[in-house]
Design a protein around this motif. Structure first.
Motif, mmCIF file in Angstrom:
data_model
loop_
_atom_site.group_PDB
_atom_site.id
_atom_site.type_symbol
_atom_site.label_atom_id
_atom_site.label_comp_id
_atom_site.label_asym_id
_atom_site.label_seq_id
_atom_site.Cartn_x
_atom_site.Cartn_y
_atom_site.Cartn_z
ATOM 1 N N UNK A 46 43.221 23.357 44.373
ATOM 2 C CA UNK A 46 43.203 24.586 43.571
ATOM 3 C C UNK A 46 43.830 25.760 44.324
ATOM 4 N N UNK A 47 43.589 25.829 45.624
ATOM 5 C CA UNK A 47 44.189 26.894 46.432
ATOM 6 C C UNK A 47 45.714 26.773 46.439
ATOM 7 N N UNK A 48 46.201 25.527 46.545
ATOM 8 C CA UNK A 48 47.664 25.314 46.480
ATOM 9 C C UNK A 48 48.210 25.692 45.098
ATOM 10 N N UNK A 49 47.440 25.353 44.060
ATOM 11 C CA UNK A 49 47.886 25.549 42.679
ATOM 12 C C UNK A 49 47.878 27.014 42.248
ATOM 13 N N UNK A 50 47.055 27.828 42.886
ATOM 14 C CA UNK A 50 46.815 29.203 42.436
ATOM 15 C C UNK A 50 48.092 30.008 42.168
ATOM 16 N N UNK A 51 49.066 30.115 43.108
ATOM 17 C CA UNK A 51 50.269 30.916 42.823
ATOM 18 C C UNK A 51 51.101 30.360 41.667
ATOM 19 N N UNK A 52 51.123 29.025 41.535
ATOM 20 C CA UNK A 52 51.878 28.412 40.435
ATOM 21 C C UNK A 52 51.178 28.669 39.100
ATOM 22 N N UNK A 53 49.856 28.568 39.106
ATOM 23 C CA UNK A 53 49.026 28.833 37.925
ATOM 24 C C UNK A 53 49.260 30.254 37.406
ATOM 25 N N UNK A 54 49.242 31.227 38.325
ATOM 26 C CA UNK A 54 49.412 32.631 37.931
ATOM 27 C C UNK A 54 50.836 32.918 37.476
ATOM 28 N N UNK A 55 51.799 32.137 37.976
ATOM 29 C CA UNK A 55 53.198 32.338 37.568
ATOM 30 C C UNK A 55 53.494 31.685 36.208
ATOM 31 N N UNK A 56 52.911 30.521 35.972
ATOM 32 C CA UNK A 56 53.248 29.735 34.775
ATOM 33 C C UNK A 56 52.546 30.258 33.524
ATOM 34 N N UNK A 57 51.266 30.663 33.650
ATOM 35 C CA UNK A 57 50.474 31.022 32.471
ATOM 36 C C UNK A 57 50.330 32.533 32.343
ATOM 37 N N UNK A 58 50.759 33.035 31.198
ATOM 38 C CA UNK A 58 50.800 34.484 30.987
ATOM 39 C C UNK A 58 49.417 35.117 31.074
#
Length: 697
Positions: A506-518
């Motif tokens: 989840x820590x790795x995913x966090x920046x991608x999550x915030x970039x991908x989902x409005x």
């Protein structure tokens, strides 16, 4: 120590079902022949099954040698909990003892698919199967099917070729019914019959791709278990693990499941199944009502049949409707439900002129009952098809009546959940390139073409995650590729414990999550829930598999704004309502075309399933049952001012026998009534309309 106190609250037939069989000498166990418990709606089947588990344990049966098969993980957990409470109370063990062994050792309790998953991993080396196989969910299976559909050029056909969802449905139905593809297409998907050869090619490629990636889909867990049980030595070895096999909701089993059970217990010893043939409503999922109808005759001597007919849910007036409906079914395990709650109010059938009037009546009744202290959450509106509630939903909005409708996006279908799960699935099985393909596309600048090249690069390097660092990634993805490789290598370390792994991902995913989902903040709750859920499982494999096989329903992914209110009305299809109950039930569109559905009128067996579906709807009501019968249905695809319509005929299930159990009434709604009209200004009208008509000629 008492071995009978747990039987005191049971009625006669329940007690007979719980104690069926005989104890072995010196408390060394319990033996019994095959048993079928026919449990009518609301007759306490779950309690009966839990009491039987407790009874077996109290007579020396090792809980670790009891196999309990259910259709949901929640039902399995509830069965284990009840069995523990019953034993604890009966033996007066405040600190545990024998009852504690139920919690600790009743480990073979779960869904058919989850038990199949455990057995396949256990016997993998005997099946030439990779014990580290991954399990795909339905959405991933459909995506893989679609990818192969494109690859084989089937999507580019000049004539309409089935979409990925239909291809998967055909495949699943053929696997679970054990019918040939030709039969499946002719009987269930006639419009696809011309594509038999192409579909065979597609399904062969699908199977080969799964085997290369060491993944099994949902249906494979039963199919592989079934094939394993067809080998006599393996079947005998698996069966020897268990002294007793108990099955819940047996009417919902398909052909594969019934044959697996028969292979586990060829003579029926220790086999007890519970179900209600009158609630067999899932043939579209390949469930076979013949399994429960023909169960007693599968064994020699014939299986014992015990019928539970004492109903604890509904009043007798409600049960009279369902009893009269099922009395006219041609083939069944006959039973007559009797209420423990008394007579109650008479069920009603309300005739209205059209759907709008139906909506007005239902809303009026809902509000009237709410004022009479029946909360909205104790009322439900049931319907045959999801679209049947459209007009009602508009009226509920006008009346400001909050409601929740069963259906919608599943937890594991939400994009952000699938993203995080794909990372863990790839770690768990490096050959699962479908998970890798999705994971790589989370990186900035990594489109489908480059993601495909990346997974091919990993495959060419022996599925080593470290090889991602040598992949010639596009410039925007280069750093991301290296960080992903570090994460995968860290999670895949042999000695790494499962707790904390999801948090790392989840820590790795966090920046991608915030970039991908409005609107990512609305989805954070789902990721929190996923992390909490992860703590309930002993390993990564169990977490991924169990969540795939029995996922939570709720998700905040594109679900709209939550309604904050004191209460909610329930709207639900009948299929989704099975197993539930409400004080008051309104059943929409009780006319031919809805009951039975117009799609079922071609075959006698489908008509009978519609009868059973109607029965399920009726038996959801505890106190009040209201059937709605609109006369007029407006045709769709016409202008708003259009008045083209058809008239609905009375449901063929509403025979004279059934109608005698109902109070018939009508409702006119807000249309003009028949009362005298007072003209503005008062006085009588002086227009002689009959004279005018004569003057025309």
């Amino acid at each position: 120590m008492s071995t009978t106190s747990h039987l005191e609250k049971l009625n006669g037939p329940q007690r007979k079902a719980v104690t069926f069989g005989e104890p072995l000498s010196e408390g060394k166990g319990f033996k019994s022949g095959p048993l079928l418990i026919i449990a009518g709606a609301g007759t306490g089947k779950t309690d009966t099954l839990a009491h039987r588990v407790a009874h077996l344990v109290m007579h020396g049966v090792d809980p670790g040698r009891i196999l309990m098969l259910t259709f949901t993980r929640r039902a399995a957990m509830e069965m284990r909990r009840r069995a523990y409470e019953i034993t604890k109370k009966a033996l007066d063990e405040p600190l545990g003892g024998i009852s504690q062994t139920i919690t600790q050792r009743l480990s073979w309790t779960g869904t058919f698919h989850s038990v199949g998953n455990r057995l396949l991993r256990h016997y993998a080396k005997h099946l030439k199967l990779d014990p580290q196989f991954s399990v795909m969910d339905r959405a991933d299976s459909a995506d893989l099917m679609d990818s192969l559909r494109q690859e084989l050029g089937l999507a580019a056909k000049e004539q309409r070729f089935p979409r990925k969802e239909t291809c998967l449905q055909i495949y699943s139905y053929r696997v679970n019914t054990q019918k040939s593809l030709k039969e499946t297409l002719e009987q269930q998907y006639p419009w696809c019959a011309q594509w038999e050869a192409d579909l065979t090619r597609l399904y062969r490629a699908y199977v080969e791709q799964k085997q290369r990636a060491a993944v099994l889909d949902y249906d494979d867990l039963l199919l592989y278990w079934h094939v394993m049980m067809s080998e006599p030595r393996l079947a005998q070895h698996v069966g020897a693990h268990f002294d007793h096999v108990l099955v819940d909701e047996y009417q919902d089993t398909n052909k594969l499941q019934a044959q697996i059970l028969h292979a586990l217990r060829p003579d029926g010893s220790g086999l007890a199944v519970v179900g209600d043939d009158a609630q067999a409503i899932y043939s579209f999922r390949a469930a076979a009502v013949e399994n429960i109808l023909g169960f007693p005759d599968r064994f020699t001597p014939r299986a014992e049949v015990i019928t539970l007919a004492q109903n604890y849910r509904s009043t007798q007036e409600v049960l009279d409707v369902s009893n009269s409906l099922m009395a006219e079914a041609p083939r069944q395990h006959r039973k007559h439900l009797l209420s423990t709650r008394g007579k109650g109010a008479r069920a009603r059938i309300v005739t209205v002129d059209e759907l709008q009037t139906q909506a007005e009546y239902v809303c009026t009744e809902i509000l009237k009952r709410r004022e009479a202290n029946v909360p909205l959450r104790r009322q439900a509106v049931l319907f045959r098809s999801s679209s049947h509630s459209d007009v009602l939903e508009v009226e509920l909005g006008k009346r400001r009546i909050p409601y929740t409708k069963y259906g919608g996006l599943k937890f594991l279908e939400a994009g952000h959940i699938k993203d995080l799960m794909s990372v863990l699935r790839w770690v768990d099985n490096p050959r699962n390139l479908l998970a890798g393909f999705r994971t790589l596309q989370l990186l900035p600048g990594m489109g489908p073409a480059n993601a495909r090249k990346a997974v091919e690069h990993v495959e060419a390097n022996g599925f080593a995650f470290a090889s991602l660092k040598t992949f010639a990634a596009p410039a925007p993805s280069k750093h991301g590729c290296e960080k992903l490789a570090d994460l995968l290598l860290a999670l895949a370390e042999p000695g790494r414990q499962w707790p904390g792994q999801l948090h790392m991902a989840r820590e790795w995913y966090k920046p991608h999550f915030e970039r991908i989902y409005e609107h990512f903040h609305t989805r954070l709750g789902d990721l929190d829930q996923l992390e909490l859920l992860s703590g309930q499982y002993p390993s990564r494999e169990r977490f991924l598999t169990e969540l795939t096989l029995d996922p939570p329903n709720a998700t905040s992914d594109v679900a709209g704004m939550p309604v904050l209110d004191e209460d909610y009305l329930t709207l639900t299809t009948i299929h989704s309502a099975k197993g539930m109950e409400w004080d008051t039930v309104y059943l929409l569109n009780v006319v031919d075309g809805s009951f039975p559905s117009e799609f079922a009128t071609g075959k006698a067996e489908l008509i009978e399933e519609e009868r059973r579906l109607f029965y399920v709807a009726l038996t959801r009501a505890q106190n009040d049952l209201i059937l709605m019968a609109p006369l007029k249905f407006h045709l769709t695809n016409q202008s708003r001012q259009g008045d083209a319509h058809v008239y609905g005929g009375r449901s063929r299930f509403l025979t004279e026998r059934v109608l005698r159990t109902l109070e018939a009434t009508g409702f006119q709604g807000s249309n003009l009534g028949t009362a005298d009209v007072a003209l503005q200004g008062g006085g009588e009208s002086t227009l002689d309309i009959t004279a005018r008509m004569k003057e025309m000629w």
